[in-house]
Design an enzyme around this catalytic site. Structure first.
Site, PDB file in Angstrom:
ATOM      1  N   VAL A 170      13.404  47.321   3.177  1.00  0.00           N
ATOM      2  CA  VAL A 170      14.353  48.355   2.738  1.00  0.00           C
ATOM      3  C   VAL A 170      15.338  47.749   1.724  1.00  0.00           C
ATOM      4  O   VAL A 170      15.582  48.297   0.651  1.00  0.00           O
ATOM      5  CB  VAL A 170      15.143  48.913   3.952  1.00  0.00           C
ATOM      6  CG1 VAL A 170      16.193  49.912   3.507  1.00  0.00           C
ATOM      7  CG2 VAL A 170      14.217  49.522   4.984  1.00  0.00           C
TER       8      VAL A 170
ATOM      9  N   LYS B  54      18.085  31.851  23.546  1.00  0.00           N
ATOM     10  CA  LYS B  54      19.540  31.706  23.596  1.00  0.00           C
ATOM     11  C   LYS B  54      20.163  32.790  22.734  1.00  0.00           C
ATOM     12  O   LYS B  54      19.707  33.056  21.627  1.00  0.00           O
ATOM     13  CB  LYS B  54      19.909  30.315  23.049  1.00  0.00           C
ATOM     14  CG  LYS B  54      21.376  30.059  22.938  1.00  0.00           C
ATOM     15  CD  LYS B  54      21.932  29.529  24.229  1.00  0.00           C
ATOM     16  CE  LYS B  54      23.444  29.469  24.200  1.00  0.00           C
ATOM     17  NZ  LYS B  54      24.029  29.675  25.527  1.00  0.00           N
ATOM     18  N   TYR B  55      21.218  33.423  23.241  1.00  0.00           N
ATOM     19  CA  TYR B  55      21.926  34.400  22.431  1.00  0.00           C
ATOM     20  C   TYR B  55      22.948  33.647  21.593  1.00  0.00           C
ATOM     21  O   TYR B  55      23.858  33.005  22.129  1.00  0.00           O
ATOM     22  CB  TYR B  55      22.614  35.444  23.328  1.00  0.00           C
ATOM     23  CG  TYR B  55      23.329  36.487  22.525  1.00  0.00           C
ATOM     24  CD1 TYR B  55      22.614  37.440  21.811  1.00  0.00           C
ATOM     25  CD2 TYR B  55      24.716  36.511  22.442  1.00  0.00           C
ATOM     26  CE1 TYR B  55      23.260  38.386  21.034  1.00  0.00           C
ATOM     27  CE2 TYR B  55      25.376  37.453  21.680  1.00  0.00           C
ATOM     28  CZ  TYR B  55      24.633  38.389  20.972  1.00  0.00           C
ATOM     29  OH  TYR B  55      25.274  39.325  20.201  1.00  0.00           O
TER      30      TYR B  55
ATOM     31  N   HIS C 111      22.960  37.020   9.767  1.00  0.00           N
ATOM     32  CA  HIS C 111      21.530  37.232   9.536  1.00  0.00           C
ATOM     33  C   HIS C 111      21.305  36.963   8.048  1.00  0.00           C
ATOM     34  O   HIS C 111      21.800  37.686   7.196  1.00  0.00           O
ATOM     35  CB  HIS C 111      21.144  38.671   9.893  1.00  0.00           C
ATOM     36  CG  HIS C 111      19.723  39.000   9.559  1.00  0.00           C
ATOM     37  ND1 HIS C 111      18.781  39.331  10.515  1.00  0.00           N
ATOM     38  CD2 HIS C 111      19.063  39.037   8.374  1.00  0.00           C
ATOM     39  CE1 HIS C 111      17.629  39.554   9.928  1.00  0.00           C
ATOM     40  NE2 HIS C 111      17.771  39.397   8.625  1.00  0.00           N
TER      41      HIS C 111
ATOM     42  N   GLY D  31      15.192  46.199  15.715  1.00  0.00           N
ATOM     43  CA  GLY D  31      16.214  45.937  16.736  1.00  0.00           C
ATOM     44  C   GLY D  31      15.902  46.555  18.091  1.00  0.00           C
ATOM     45  O   GLY D  31      16.748  46.549  18.986  1.00  0.00           O
TER      46      GLY D  31
ATOM     47  N   ARG E  76      23.208  51.799   3.772  1.00  0.00           N
ATOM     48  CA  ARG E  76      22.126  52.687   4.201  1.00  0.00           C
ATOM     49  C   ARG E  76      22.756  53.976   4.724  1.00  0.00           C
ATOM     50  O   ARG E  76      23.391  53.968   5.789  1.00  0.00           O
ATOM     51  CB  ARG E  76      21.318  52.056   5.324  1.00  0.00           C
ATOM     52  CG  ARG E  76      20.615  50.780   4.921  1.00  0.00           C
ATOM     53  CD  ARG E  76      19.666  50.379   6.027  1.00  0.00           C
ATOM     54  NE  ARG E  76      19.071  49.087   5.767  1.00  0.00           N
ATOM     55  CZ  ARG E  76      18.010  48.621   6.396  1.00  0.00           C
ATOM     56  NH1 ARG E  76      17.434  49.350   7.346  1.00  0.00           N
ATOM     57  NH2 ARG E  76      17.514  47.430   6.125  1.00  0.00           N
TER      58      ARG E  76
ATOM     59  N   GLU F  81      12.044  35.461  12.322  1.00  0.00           N
ATOM     60  CA  GLU F  81      10.768  36.141  12.094  1.00  0.00           C
ATOM     61  C   GLU F  81      10.465  36.227  10.609  1.00  0.00           C
ATOM     62  O   GLU F  81      11.324  35.969   9.772  1.00  0.00           O
ATOM     63  CB  GLU F  81      10.764  37.545  12.709  1.00  0.00           C
ATOM     64  CG  GLU F  81      11.730  38.511  12.070  1.00  0.00           C
ATOM     65  CD  GLU F  81      11.430  39.966  12.423  1.00  0.00           C
ATOM     66  OE1 GLU F  81      10.313  40.291  12.834  1.00  0.00           O
ATOM     67  OE2 GLU F  81      12.349  40.787  12.248  1.00  0.00           O
TER      68      GLU F  81
ATOM     69  N   ARG G 198       5.922  42.313   4.323  1.00  0.00           N
ATOM     70  CA  ARG G 198       5.891  43.569   3.568  1.00  0.00           C
ATOM     71  C   ARG G 198       7.129  43.637   2.681  1.00  0.00           C
ATOM     72  O   ARG G 198       7.981  42.753   2.747  1.00  0.00           O
ATOM     73  CB  ARG G 198       5.925  44.744   4.545  1.00  0.00           C
ATOM     74  CG  ARG G 198       7.109  44.604   5.493  1.00  0.00           C
ATOM     75  CD  ARG G 198       7.346  45.792   6.359  1.00  0.00           C
ATOM     76  NE  ARG G 198       8.239  45.487   7.464  1.00  0.00           N
ATOM     77  CZ  ARG G 198       9.563  45.440   7.404  1.00  0.00           C
ATOM     78  NH1 ARG G 198      10.178  45.677   6.250  1.00  0.00           N
ATOM     79  NH2 ARG G 198      10.299  45.154   8.455  1.00  0.00           N
TER      80      ARG G 198
ATOM     81  N   ASN H 121       8.830  39.019   7.826  1.00  0.00           N
ATOM     82  CA  ASN H 121       8.338  40.373   7.592  1.00  0.00           C
ATOM     83  C   ASN H 121       7.354  40.341   6.429  1.00  0.00           C
ATOM     84  O   ASN H 121       7.722  39.956   5.320  1.00  0.00           O
ATOM     85  CB  ASN H 121       9.494  41.321   7.300  1.00  0.00           C
ATOM     86  CG  ASN H 121      10.281  41.638   8.553  1.00  0.00           C
ATOM     87  OD1 ASN H 121       9.719  41.756   9.641  1.00  0.00           O
ATOM     88  ND2 ASN H 121      11.587  41.750   8.427  1.00  0.00           N
TER      89      ASN H 121
HETATM   90  P1  ADP Z   1      13.741  42.942  14.792  1.00  0.00           P
HETATM   91  O1  ADP Z   1      12.378  42.493  14.439  1.00  0.00           O
HETATM   92  O2  ADP Z   1      13.790  43.991  15.837  1.00  0.00           O
HETATM   93  O3  ADP Z   1      14.585  43.261  13.585  1.00  0.00           O
HETATM   94  P2  ADP Z   1      14.970  40.297  14.928  1.00  0.00           P
HETATM   95  O4  ADP Z   1      14.417  39.187  15.722  1.00  0.00           O
HETATM   96  O5  ADP Z   1      14.759  40.253  13.454  1.00  0.00           O
HETATM   97  O6  ADP Z   1      14.430  41.683  15.509  1.00  0.00           O
HETATM   98  O7  ADP Z   1      16.531  40.428  15.235  1.00  0.00           O
HETATM   99  C1  ADP Z   1      17.303  41.505  14.786  1.00  0.00           C
HETATM  100  C2  ADP Z   1      18.766  41.204  15.003  1.00  0.00           C
HETATM  101  O8  ADP Z   1      19.034  41.023  16.400  1.00  0.00           O
HETATM  102  C3  ADP Z   1      19.251  39.920  14.355  1.00  0.00           C
HETATM  103  O9  ADP Z   1      19.579  40.080  12.998  1.00  0.00           O
HETATM  104  C4  ADP Z   1      20.462  39.603  15.207  1.00  0.00           C
HETATM  105  O10 ADP Z   1      21.575  40.404  14.866  1.00  0.00           O
HETATM  106  C5  ADP Z   1      20.005  40.018  16.602  1.00  0.00           C
HETATM  107  N1  ADP Z   1      19.407  38.858  17.294  1.00  0.00           N
HETATM  108  C6  ADP Z   1      18.099  38.587  17.452  1.00  0.00           C
HETATM  109  N2  ADP Z   1      17.927  37.448  18.147  1.00  0.00           N
HETATM  110  C7  ADP Z   1      19.154  36.972  18.433  1.00  0.00           C
HETATM  111  C8  ADP Z   1      19.659  35.819  19.093  1.00  0.00           C
HETATM  112  N3  ADP Z   1      18.853  34.935  19.649  1.00  0.00           N
HETATM  113  N4  ADP Z   1      21.005  35.665  19.182  1.00  0.00           N
HETATM  114  C9  ADP Z   1      21.867  36.560  18.636  1.00  0.00           C
HETATM  115  N5  ADP Z   1      21.448  37.656  17.998  1.00  0.00           N
HETATM  116  C10 ADP Z   1      20.120  37.877  17.891  1.00  0.00           C
END
Ligand code: ADP
Length: 453
Positions: free
Chosen positions: A296, A202-203, A209, A166, A339, A289, A293, A291
């Protein structure tokens, strides 16, 4: 099967891996830093080697020392756990060059997923939905970035292409703050990941998730397991996870799981891994993305499927055939993970270190604890703040929650600050009980912030 495995990690995951090795009759070598002499993984392993000073760069990230330890001890394989060197392509290359099996994917598979922009581009080629975005690195002083953001529509999120945990993310609600947000994200990304590259997308408003665990063998067989919902996050970092997700029905599960399998097939993936998606309010899902590996939160999948993922991972690395069929995997109940971090939730999660003067750990039906701490242990300030994973299992979600509440009530940690009280609040929150939680749940409904941005 391997005779000896070196564990290039510490904390709860090092203990978890040692336990899996013991059950597989594999000898273990724990490496540790000077400050970690009294750490639990050192006590549990068959052999221990001190590889350097406390700072991670001098110990758990010190590739020459780790390889030397593996060679001296005669380890045939190295398990990197999560974090540290687990997604380091160079480390995987060095292991291979030294004739040591890296318990993880090939360097080629890792390369395709290590950089988020390349991973997203690859998904587009495969026809897998991704979030509308720049799909390339952006720069704060180029006018092009404003056009891209405008075309996508605000709010947008600036993300680090090498990001993780994050970190290196900034939400931007309007043009005025875009340039500054890019600069801040770049600086953070450079400091944490050594790479200042950022992109925008885009957010998504209040997404879930959702992620899929996959397992793949070297003979081309791949399986996916029931999803994990990791929507309860603090600062975009997972905090509470559960499986299965209330959001996902069987049809969507099969659809997303199949996509996760296709991604693994396309990159010739061999080992365990996780494909992550965001699911919006209309149930549209987007790849974010992969991961490459163990994660957790793997433990909740173990509870709901009865599959030992770490043992499977080691067996896959040793060349065993995968004997799991996605269609035959049954969801045995419901599992939740809290956690517990050595952090002060009242001080913006400031890490807390020091001696644990008293510790009572919970137990009873449906409670699993993955931890490395004990009474008298001194938590060093050098590493990750995760100290205990409480994993509750129940025949249904309600039973899992009730058991988690019981465990949170029983647990007692004295001497350091922890996130236990925050977990208690989450478990008793009405929205959480109903299951209507998205990624802004903690900031909005527990901390009472109006907006996440
Ligand atoms: P990291 O590799 O740092 O964990 P991620 O791309 O997996 O990053 O994103 C981690 C979290 O960030 C997501 O689970 C979500 O809560 C938030 N996030 C990431 N991208 C977006 C997006 N485009 N819109 C809204 N939330 C996002």
């Amino acid at each position: 099967m391997f005779k000896k495995i070196l564990i290039a990690n510490r904390g709860e995951i090092a203990c978890r891996i040692i336990r899996a090795c013991k059950e597989l009759n594999v000898k273990t070598i724990a490496i540790h830093s000077e400050i970690d002499r009294e750490s639990m993984h050192v006590k549990l392993a068959d052999q221990t080697i001190c590889i350097g000073h406390a700072t991670a760069s001098e110990s758990y990230l010190n590739i020459p020392s780790i390889i030397a330890a593996a060679e001296i001890s005669g380890a045939e394989a190295i398990h990197p756990g999560y974090g540290f060197l687990s997604e380091n392509i160079y480390f995987a290359e060095v292991c291979e060059a030294c004739g040591i099996k890296f318990i993880g994917p090939s360097k080629e598979s890792m390369k395709q997923m290590s950089d988020k922009i390349s991973a997203i581009k690859f998904m587009k080629k495969l026809g897998i939905p991704t979030i509308p975005g720049s799909n390339e690195l952006i720069n704060s002083n180029s006018s092009k970035v404003f056009d891209i953001a405008k075309a996508i529509g605000y709010p947008v999120i600036v993300k680090a292409t090498s990001g993780g945990g994050g970190k290196g993310m900034r939400i931007v609600i309007s043009e005025e703050t875009l340039q500054n947000a890019i600069l801040i994200a770049q600086t953070e990304a450079k400091a944490i990941f050594g790479n200042s590259g950022v992109y925008i997308e885009k957010y998504i408003h209040e997404p879930h998730h959702i992620e899929f665990q996959i397992l793949a063998d070297k003979y081309g067989k791949i399986a996916f397991l029931p999803e994990r919902d990791c929507s309860i996050q603090k600062k975009h970092q997972k905090f509470v996870e559960e499986s299965p997700s209330l959001l996902i029905n069987e049809t969507l599960r099969r659809k997303m799981g199949k996509i996760a399998k296709n991604i693994a097939r396309a990159i010739k993936y061999v080992t365990v891994g996780t494909v992550e998606f965001l699911v919006d309010q209309k149930n549209h899902f987007y790849f974010i993305e992969m991961n490459t590996r163990i994660q957790v939160e793997h433990s909740i999948t173990e509870m709901v499927t009865g599959i030992d993922l770490v043992k499977e991972q080691i067996k896959l690395a040793a060349g065993y055939k995968l004997s799991i069929f996605s269609e035959k995997v049954k969801i045995l109940g419901h599992s939740i993970e809290c956690r517990i971090n050595a952090e002060d939730p009242n001080k913006d999660f400031l890490p807390s270190s020091g001696k644990i003067t008293k510790l009572y750990l919970p137990g009873g039906p449906g409670i699993r604890l993955d931890t490395y701490i004990y009474s008298g242990y001194i938590i060093p300030h050098y590493y990750d703040s995760l100290i205990i994973k409480i994993i509750a299992f129940g025949s249904d979600r309600n039973e899992a929650i009730v058991r988690m509440q019981r465990a949170l009530c029983e647990i007692y940690v004295e001497g350091i600050k922890t996130t236990i009280s925050l977990h208690e609040k989450i478990m008793s929150n009405i929205r959480f009980r109903k299951g209507t939680v998205s990624t802004n749940f903690l900031s909005r409904y527990i901390f009472g912030k109006q907006q996440e941005y």
